[in-house]
Design a protein around this motif. Sequence first.
Motif, mmCIF file in Angstrom:
data_model
loop_
_atom_site.group_PDB
_atom_site.id
_atom_site.type_symbol
_atom_site.label_atom_id
_atom_site.label_comp_id
_atom_site.label_asym_id
_atom_site.label_seq_id
_atom_site.Cartn_x
_atom_site.Cartn_y
_atom_site.Cartn_z
ATOM 1 N N MET A 1 104.369 66.811 -13.337
ATOM 2 C CA MET A 1 103.410 66.318 -14.326
ATOM 3 C C MET A 1 104.147 65.512 -15.398
ATOM 4 N N THR A 2 103.621 64.325 -15.711
ATOM 5 C CA THR A 2 104.265 63.449 -16.685
ATOM 6 C C THR A 2 104.158 64.023 -18.091
ATOM 7 N N THR A 3 105.260 63.945 -18.815
ATOM 8 C CA THR A 3 105.284 64.381 -20.212
ATOM 9 C C THR A 3 105.190 63.169 -21.127
ATOM 10 N N TYR A 4 104.338 63.249 -22.129
ATOM 11 C CA TYR A 4 104.132 62.190 -23.107
ATOM 12 C C TYR A 4 104.584 62.684 -24.482
ATOM 13 N N PHE A 5 104.718 61.731 -25.405
ATOM 14 C CA PHE A 5 104.993 62.076 -26.798
ATOM 15 C C PHE A 5 103.889 61.495 -27.657
ATOM 16 N N ILE A 6 103.307 62.330 -28.523
ATOM 17 C CA ILE A 6 102.318 61.832 -29.470
ATOM 18 C C ILE A 6 102.350 62.673 -30.732
ATOM 19 N N ASP A 7 102.419 61.988 -31.842
ATOM 20 C CA ASP A 7 102.248 62.622 -33.149
ATOM 21 C C ASP A 7 103.162 63.840 -33.329
ATOM 22 N N GLY A 8 104.420 63.678 -32.905
ATOM 23 C CA GLY A 8 105.417 64.719 -33.139
ATOM 24 C C GLY A 8 105.559 65.751 -32.051
ATOM 25 N N GLN A 9 104.799 65.632 -30.960
ATOM 26 C CA GLN A 9 104.854 66.650 -29.917
ATOM 27 C C GLN A 9 104.992 66.030 -28.533
ATOM 28 N N PHE A 10 105.707 66.750 -27.656
ATOM 29 C CA PHE A 10 105.757 66.403 -26.246
ATOM 30 C C PHE A 10 104.652 67.180 -25.545
ATOM 31 N N THR A 11 103.849 66.487 -24.733
ATOM 32 C CA THR A 11 102.697 67.146 -24.143
ATOM 33 C C THR A 11 102.324 66.483 -22.826
ATOM 34 N N SER A 12 101.427 67.105 -22.087
ATOM 35 C CA SER A 12 100.939 66.527 -20.834
ATOM 36 C C SER A 12 99.803 65.558 -21.129
ATOM 37 N N LYS A 13 99.499 64.718 -20.137
ATOM 38 C CA LYS A 13 98.430 63.737 -20.321
ATOM 39 C C LYS A 13 97.100 64.417 -20.582
ATOM 40 N N ASP A 14 96.842 65.528 -19.898
ATOM 41 C CA ASP A 14 95.575 66.238 -20.058
ATOM 42 C C ASP A 14 95.404 66.828 -21.460
ATOM 43 N N SER A 15 96.536 67.004 -22.148
ATOM 44 C CA SER A 15 96.483 67.610 -23.486
ATOM 45 C C SER A 15 96.582 66.587 -24.611
ATOM 46 N N LEU A 16 96.630 65.308 -24.260
ATOM 47 C CA LEU A 16 96.710 64.275 -25.283
ATOM 48 C C LEU A 16 95.466 64.309 -26.167
ATOM 49 N N ASN A 17 95.680 64.182 -27.464
ATOM 50 C CA ASN A 17 94.568 64.194 -28.413
ATOM 51 C C ASN A 17 94.666 62.962 -29.298
ATOM 52 N N ILE A 18 93.938 61.923 -28.915
ATOM 53 C CA ILE A 18 93.956 60.672 -29.664
ATOM 54 C C ILE A 18 92.608 60.498 -30.346
ATOM 55 N N SER A 19 92.623 60.344 -31.641
ATOM 56 C CA SER A 19 91.390 60.290 -32.422
ATOM 57 C C SER A 19 90.599 59.015 -32.157
ATOM 58 N N ILE A 20 89.280 59.134 -32.112
ATOM 59 C CA ILE A 20 88.403 57.974 -32.004
ATOM 60 C C ILE A 20 88.539 57.081 -33.235
ATOM 61 N N ASP A 21 89.025 57.646 -34.342
ATOM 62 C CA ASP A 21 89.189 56.886 -35.576
ATOM 63 C C ASP A 21 90.562 56.244 -35.722
ATOM 64 N N ASP A 22 91.374 56.294 -34.663
ATOM 65 C CA ASP A 22 92.692 55.664 -34.737
ATOM 66 C C ASP A 22 92.525 54.155 -34.910
ATOM 67 N N ARG A 23 93.226 53.601 -35.882
ATOM 68 C CA ARG A 23 93.080 52.174 -36.186
ATOM 69 C C ARG A 23 93.617 51.279 -35.063
ATOM 70 N N GLY A 24 94.442 51.845 -34.195
ATOM 71 C CA GLY A 24 94.857 51.079 -33.028
ATOM 72 C C GLY A 24 93.673 50.806 -32.113
ATOM 73 N N TYR A 25 92.764 51.779 -32.021
ATOM 74 C CA TYR A 25 91.570 51.629 -31.200
ATOM 75 C C TYR A 25 90.575 50.667 -31.849
ATOM 76 N N TYR A 26 90.370 50.795 -33.155
ATOM 77 C CA TYR A 26 89.397 49.953 -33.842
ATOM 78 C C TYR A 26 89.868 48.506 -34.020
ATOM 79 N N PHE A 27 91.104 48.355 -34.476
ATOM 80 C CA PHE A 27 91.562 47.042 -34.931
ATOM 81 C C PHE A 27 92.782 46.495 -34.185
ATOM 82 N N GLY A 28 93.349 47.260 -33.267
ATOM 83 C CA GLY A 28 94.646 46.850 -32.721
ATOM 84 C C GLY A 28 95.699 46.879 -33.812
ATOM 85 N N ASP A 29 95.497 47.778 -34.781
ATOM 86 C CA ASP A 29 96.342 47.838 -35.974
ATOM 87 C C ASP A 29 97.593 48.659 -35.669
ATOM 88 N N GLY A 30 98.556 48.006 -35.039
ATOM 89 C CA GLY A 30 99.779 48.702 -34.679
ATOM 90 C C GLY A 30 100.748 47.771 -33.963
#
Length: 284
Positions: A1-30
Amino acid sequence: MTTYFIDGQFTSKDSLNISIDDRGYYFGDGVYEVVKVYDGELYTAEEHFGRLFQSAAKIKMAIPYSEQQLIDIAKELIKVNEVQTGHIYMQVTRGASARVHQFPAAAVTPVVTAYAIHNPRPLSNIEGGVSVKSVDDVRWLRCDIKSLNLLANVLAKQEAFEAGCAEAIFVRDGVVMEGSSSNAFGVKDGVVITHPATNLILNGITRQVVLRLCKENGIPVEERAFTPEEMYGMDEFFITSTTSEITPVVLIDEKAVGAGMPGAVTRRLQEAFARQIPLSVAGE
């Protein structure tokens, strides 16, 4: 199973928690980077992560990690995912907050996301070359920022794909700029010619490596604007990027480049590039 990094933690894809309010999603702000992995090791890591911080500074965003910490995260992803030949993808968004255009409050922390995947060298393209298609450059004026705003690049790449080509070459006001995901180089009478690193192109890390290799190997270079007419008349043409390395171009807009096969200068640069990476990988 692939391990990812998000917001300070290493986790699996199924456990990824990306907010709907992330500005990368709204504006490509990143901003983001792609770093090549050869034989389980990062290639030109300092250059890539240094540029990530430069891009972040240009959009007034503070990355909540040091450059060395990001390199360490990338190395851990390579290790846990057992990647030998592939790449790291890392992006930083301004964080999650209510959808308003202005920057959120200082308390909102930018979000770092990263993963490592297997991705073999594109040896068929490197050896035989590819076709490209020129397209109008309708992008904004800060192409030097490696931002998440890539819709114009995506549309250009799709136009090239539908024409049976591997890459789109942007032309702005009668000047050849770069590819939709690469830098572009012509060769005329033994001289390598490429657009200078201005705000209108991304100063690719592989582009910088090629310019260094030219200097080390006595190959003359001109960083200057050139026209589509000059492009069609080049003796050789090639594109560069982290994942495509140095890829010869044999057809531009269905017109043969030179003799219609990879040229001597391109081959010389490919050989010089291959000498920098592990022999086990170079000989794949």
